[in-house]
Design a protein around this motif. Structure first.
Motif, PDB file in Angstrom:
ATOM      1  N   TYR A  35       0.852  -1.179   0.000  1.00 45.10           N
ATOM      2  CA  TYR A  35       0.000   0.000   0.000  1.00 45.10           C
ATOM      3  C   TYR A  35       0.883   1.222   0.000  1.00 45.10           C
ATOM      4  O   TYR A  35       1.944   1.229   0.615  1.00 45.10           O
ATOM      5  CB  TYR A  35      -0.902   0.011   1.244  1.00 45.10           C
ATOM      6  N   LEU A  36       0.399   2.250  -0.673  1.00 47.57           N
ATOM      7  CA  LEU A  36       1.106   3.519  -0.682  1.00 47.57           C
ATOM      8  C   LEU A  36       0.228   4.540   0.019  1.00 47.57           C
ATOM      9  O   LEU A  36      -0.977   4.617  -0.240  1.00 47.57           O
ATOM     10  CB  LEU A  36       1.328   3.991  -2.129  1.00 47.57           C
ATOM     11  N   GLN A  37       0.842   5.282   0.912  1.00 39.15           N
ATOM     12  CA  GLN A  37       0.153   6.437   1.492  1.00 39.15           C
ATOM     13  C   GLN A  37       1.022   7.646   1.180  1.00 39.15           C
ATOM     14  O   GLN A  37       2.203   7.677   1.542  1.00 39.15           O
ATOM     15  CB  GLN A  37      -0.013   6.275   2.993  1.00 39.15           C
ATOM     16  N   ALA A  38       0.445   8.619   0.482  1.00 44.72           N
ATOM     17  CA  ALA A  38       1.228   9.775   0.055  1.00 44.72           C
ATOM     18  C   ALA A  38       0.449  11.050   0.326  1.00 44.72           C
ATOM     19  O   ALA A  38      -0.728  11.136   0.010  1.00 44.72           O
ATOM     20  CB  ALA A  38       1.545   9.672  -1.432  1.00 44.72           C
ATOM     21  N   GLU A  39       1.134  12.012   0.934  1.00 45.49           N
ATOM     22  CA  GLU A  39       0.555  13.351   1.065  1.00 45.49           C
ATOM     23  C   GLU A  39       1.094  14.177  -0.089  1.00 45.49           C
ATOM     24  O   GLU A  39       2.298  14.224  -0.317  1.00 45.49           O
ATOM     25  CB  GLU A  39       0.970  13.980   2.393  1.00 45.49           C
ATOM     26  N   VAL A  40       0.186  14.809  -0.806  1.00 41.29           N
ATOM     27  CA  VAL A  40       0.559  15.524  -2.022  1.00 41.29           C
ATOM     28  C   VAL A  40       0.318  17.014  -1.840  1.00 41.29           C
ATOM     29  O   VAL A  40      -0.754  17.425  -1.395  1.00 41.29           O
ATOM     30  CB  VAL A  40      -0.271  14.993  -3.219  1.00 41.29           C
ATOM     31  N   GLN A  41       1.332  17.803  -2.184  1.00 45.25           N
ATOM     32  CA  GLN A  41       1.162  19.257  -2.241  1.00 45.25           C
ATOM     33  C   GLN A  41       1.575  19.718  -3.619  1.00 45.25           C
ATOM     34  O   GLN A  41       2.478  19.142  -4.226  1.00 45.25           O
ATOM     35  CB  GLN A  41       2.039  19.952  -1.187  1.00 45.25           C
ATOM     36  N   LEU A  42       0.906  20.750  -4.096  1.00 47.87           N
ATOM     37  CA  LEU A  42       1.218  21.300  -5.411  1.00 47.87           C
ATOM     38  C   LEU A  42       1.840  22.676  -5.237  1.00 47.87           C
ATOM     39  O   LEU A  42       1.330  23.492  -4.481  1.00 47.87           O
ATOM     40  CB  LEU A  42      -0.072  21.434  -6.230  1.00 47.87           C
ATOM     41  N   ARG A  43       2.963  22.914  -5.912  1.00 46.20           N
ATOM     42  CA  ARG A  43       3.510  24.273  -5.936  1.00 46.20           C
ATOM     43  C   ARG A  43       2.872  24.961  -7.124  1.00 46.20           C
ATOM     44  O   ARG A  43       3.014  24.512  -8.253  1.00 46.20           O
ATOM     45  CB  ARG A  43       5.025  24.268  -6.071  1.00 46.20           C
ATOM     46  N   VAL A  44       2.134  26.044  -6.839  1.00 48.54           N
ATOM     47  CA  VAL A  44       1.325  26.665  -7.883  1.00 48.54           C
ATOM     48  C   VAL A  44       1.936  27.985  -8.343  1.00 48.54           C
ATOM     49  O   VAL A  44       2.697  28.624  -7.617  1.00 48.54           O
ATOM     50  CB  VAL A  44      -0.131  26.893  -7.411  1.00 48.54           C
ATOM     51  N   LEU A  45       1.562  28.354  -9.559  1.00 50.87           N
ATOM     52  CA  LEU A  45       2.092  29.557 -10.188  1.00 50.87           C
ATOM     53  C   LEU A  45       1.621  30.810  -9.467  1.00 50.87           C
ATOM     54  O   LEU A  45       2.385  31.722  -9.202  1.00 50.87           O
ATOM     55  CB  LEU A  45       1.645  29.579 -11.645  1.00 50.87           C
ATOM     56  N   ASP A  46       0.307  30.855  -9.157  1.00 50.01           N
ATOM     57  CA  ASP A  46      -0.259  32.085  -8.597  1.00 50.01           C
ATOM     58  C   ASP A  46      -1.624  31.802  -7.979  1.00 50.01           C
ATOM     59  O   ASP A  46      -2.088  30.656  -7.975  1.00 50.01           O
ATOM     60  CB  ASP A  46      -0.384  33.163  -9.687  1.00 50.01           C
ATOM     61  N   GLY A  47      -2.249  32.851  -7.488  1.00 49.64           N
ATOM     62  CA  GLY A  47      -3.556  32.722  -6.854  1.00 49.64           C
ATOM     63  C   GLY A  47      -4.614  32.156  -7.792  1.00 49.64           C
ATOM     64  O   GLY A  47      -5.478  31.391  -7.375  1.00 49.64           O
ATOM     65  N   ALA A  48      -4.531  32.523  -9.061  1.00 52.94           N
ATOM     66  CA  ALA A  48      -5.525  32.034 -10.022  1.00 52.94           C
ATOM     67  C   ALA A  48      -5.414  30.523 -10.158  1.00 52.94           C
ATOM     68  O   ALA A  48      -6.422  29.812 -10.216  1.00 52.94           O
ATOM     69  CB  ALA A  48      -5.313  32.707 -11.376  1.00 52.94           C
ATOM     70  N   ALA A  49      -4.184  30.023 -10.190  1.00 49.59           N
ATOM     71  CA  ALA A  49      -3.964  28.574 -10.283  1.00 49.59           C
ATOM     72  C   ALA A  49      -4.547  27.895  -9.045  1.00 49.59           C
ATOM     73  O   ALA A  49      -5.199  26.856  -9.131  1.00 49.59           O
ATOM     74  CB  ALA A  49      -2.471  28.272 -10.407  1.00 49.59           C
ATOM     75  N   GLN A  50      -4.316  28.513  -7.894  1.00 55.26           N
ATOM     76  CA  GLN A  50      -4.833  27.962  -6.636  1.00 55.26           C
ATOM     77  C   GLN A  50      -6.362  27.850  -6.688  1.00 55.26           C
ATOM     78  O   GLN A  50      -6.931  26.847  -6.278  1.00 55.26           O
ATOM     79  CB  GLN A  50      -4.407  28.877  -5.493  1.00 55.26           C
ATOM     80  N   GLU A  51      -7.011  28.898  -7.208  1.00 53.80           N
ATOM     81  CA  GLU A  51      -8.469  28.887  -7.315  1.00 53.80           C
ATOM     82  C   GLU A  51      -8.951  27.781  -8.244  1.00 53.80           C
ATOM     83  O   GLU A  51      -9.900  27.075  -7.932  1.00 53.80           O
ATOM     84  CB  GLU A  51      -8.995  30.248  -7.817  1.00 53.80           C
ATOM     85  N   THR A  96      -5.530  18.863 -16.866  1.00 55.40           N
ATOM     86  CA  THR A  96      -6.911  18.932 -16.386  1.00 55.40           C
ATOM     87  C   THR A  96      -7.323  20.397 -16.237  1.00 55.40           C
ATOM     88  O   THR A  96      -8.416  20.789 -16.636  1.00 55.40           O
ATOM     89  CB  THR A  96      -7.046  18.217 -15.026  1.00 55.40           C
ATOM     90  N   LEU A  97      -6.435  21.203 -15.676  1.00 55.50           N
ATOM     91  CA  LEU A  97      -6.746  22.622 -15.451  1.00 55.50           C
ATOM     92  C   LEU A  97      -6.765  23.397 -16.767  1.00 55.50           C
ATOM     93  O   LEU A  97      -7.571  24.293 -16.951  1.00 55.50           O
ATOM     94  CB  LEU A  97      -5.719  23.250 -14.506  1.00 55.50           C
ATOM     95  N   GLU A  98      -5.848  23.057 -17.659  1.00 52.59           N
ATOM     96  CA  GLU A  98      -5.738  23.757 -18.951  1.00 52.59           C
ATOM     97  C   GLU A  98      -5.569  22.711 -20.034  1.00 52.59           C
ATOM     98  O   GLU A  98      -4.450  22.390 -20.415  1.00 52.59           O
ATOM     99  CB  GLU A  98      -4.523  24.686 -18.944  1.00 52.59           C
ATOM    100  N   PRO A  99      -6.684  22.152 -20.529  1.00 54.82           N
ATOM    101  CA  PRO A  99      -6.566  21.091 -21.528  1.00 54.82           C
ATOM    102  C   PRO A  99      -5.726  21.556 -22.707  1.00 54.82           C
ATOM    103  O   PRO A  99      -5.837  22.699 -23.132  1.00 54.82           O
ATOM    104  CB  PRO A  99      -8.017  20.825 -21.950  1.00 54.82           C
ATOM    105  N   PRO A 100      -4.848  20.657 -23.199  1.00 56.28           N
ATOM    106  CA  PRO A 100      -3.969  21.064 -24.306  1.00 56.28           C
ATOM    107  C   PRO A 100      -4.800  21.386 -25.540  1.00 56.28           C
ATOM    108  O   PRO A 100      -5.840  20.782 -25.772  1.00 56.28           O
ATOM    109  CB  PRO A 100      -3.087  19.844 -24.551  1.00 56.28           C
ATOM    110  N   ASN A 101      -4.329  22.343 -26.290  1.00 48.78           N
ATOM    111  CA  ASN A 101      -4.978  22.727 -27.533  1.00 48.78           C
ATOM    112  C   ASN A 101      -4.805  21.581 -28.534  1.00 48.78           C
ATOM    113  O   ASN A 101      -3.680  21.207 -28.844  1.00 48.78           O
ATOM    114  CB  ASN A 101      -4.288  24.011 -28.008  1.00 48.78           C
ATOM    115  N   PRO A 102      -5.906  21.010 -29.053  1.00 49.80           N
ATOM    116  CA  PRO A 102      -5.767  19.847 -29.943  1.00 49.80           C
ATOM    117  C   PRO A 102      -4.900  20.133 -31.160  1.00 49.80           C
ATOM    118  O   PRO A 102      -4.196  19.262 -31.630  1.00 49.80           O
ATOM    119  CB  PRO A 102      -7.203  19.527 -30.375  1.00 49.80           C
TER     120      PRO A 102
END
Length: 135
Positions: A35-51, A96-102
């Motif tokens: 089993y894996l137990q992992a705590e994940v944190q994301l380093r984000v670009l800015d407040g908008a990314a956080q939102e 997921t946040l910014e789907p790539p342009n096809p």
């Protein structure tokens, strides 16, 4: 989204987004169950990314869980293996946040393994494990 002055930008303190609960998954079986137990944190670009991460949180948790479920303990037994996982999660979250342009992704169809650093304007710059336990 306006492009900000790149130089002045990096002086600001980094922002992090922490998922409220650790991810716990059963890894792909090799010799014995693990089993894996992992705590994940994301380093984000800015407040908008956080939102946007807040808005997409259920989907992001689901996608991260799916990635973790594909791993074997041996994939995650080394630092490079864990870094690869981190990069894979980062790419998935950013897509997921910014789907790539096809149109653009046609050229990059033969997708290479994600690198250790994100594109400078990607919403999530890094995926960090603040706890990572395999048992």
């Amino acid at each position: 989204a306006k492009k900000k002055d790149k130089k002045g930008d990096h002086a600001s303190a980094p922002s992090f987004y922490k998922f409220d609960k650790a991810f716990t998954v059963k890894l792909q079986t090799e010799q014995q169950e693990a089993y894996l137990q992992a705590e994940v944190q994301l380093r984000v670009l800015d407040g908008a990314a956080q939102e946007s991460i807040k808005q997409y949180e259920p989907e992001l948790k689901h996608r991260i869980m799916l990635i973790l479920l594909t791993k074997k303990a041996s994939d995650l037994a080394t630092a490079p293996g864990v870094q690869r996982l981190s990069n894979e999660i980062r790419e998935t979250v950013n897509n997921t946040l910014e789907p790539p342009n096809p149109k653009k992704s046609k050229e990059k169809a033969e997708a290479k393994e994600p690198g250790d650093t994100a594109a400078p304007e990607a919403p999530v710059q890094a995926v960090l494990f603040t706890s990572f336990i395999i048992q």
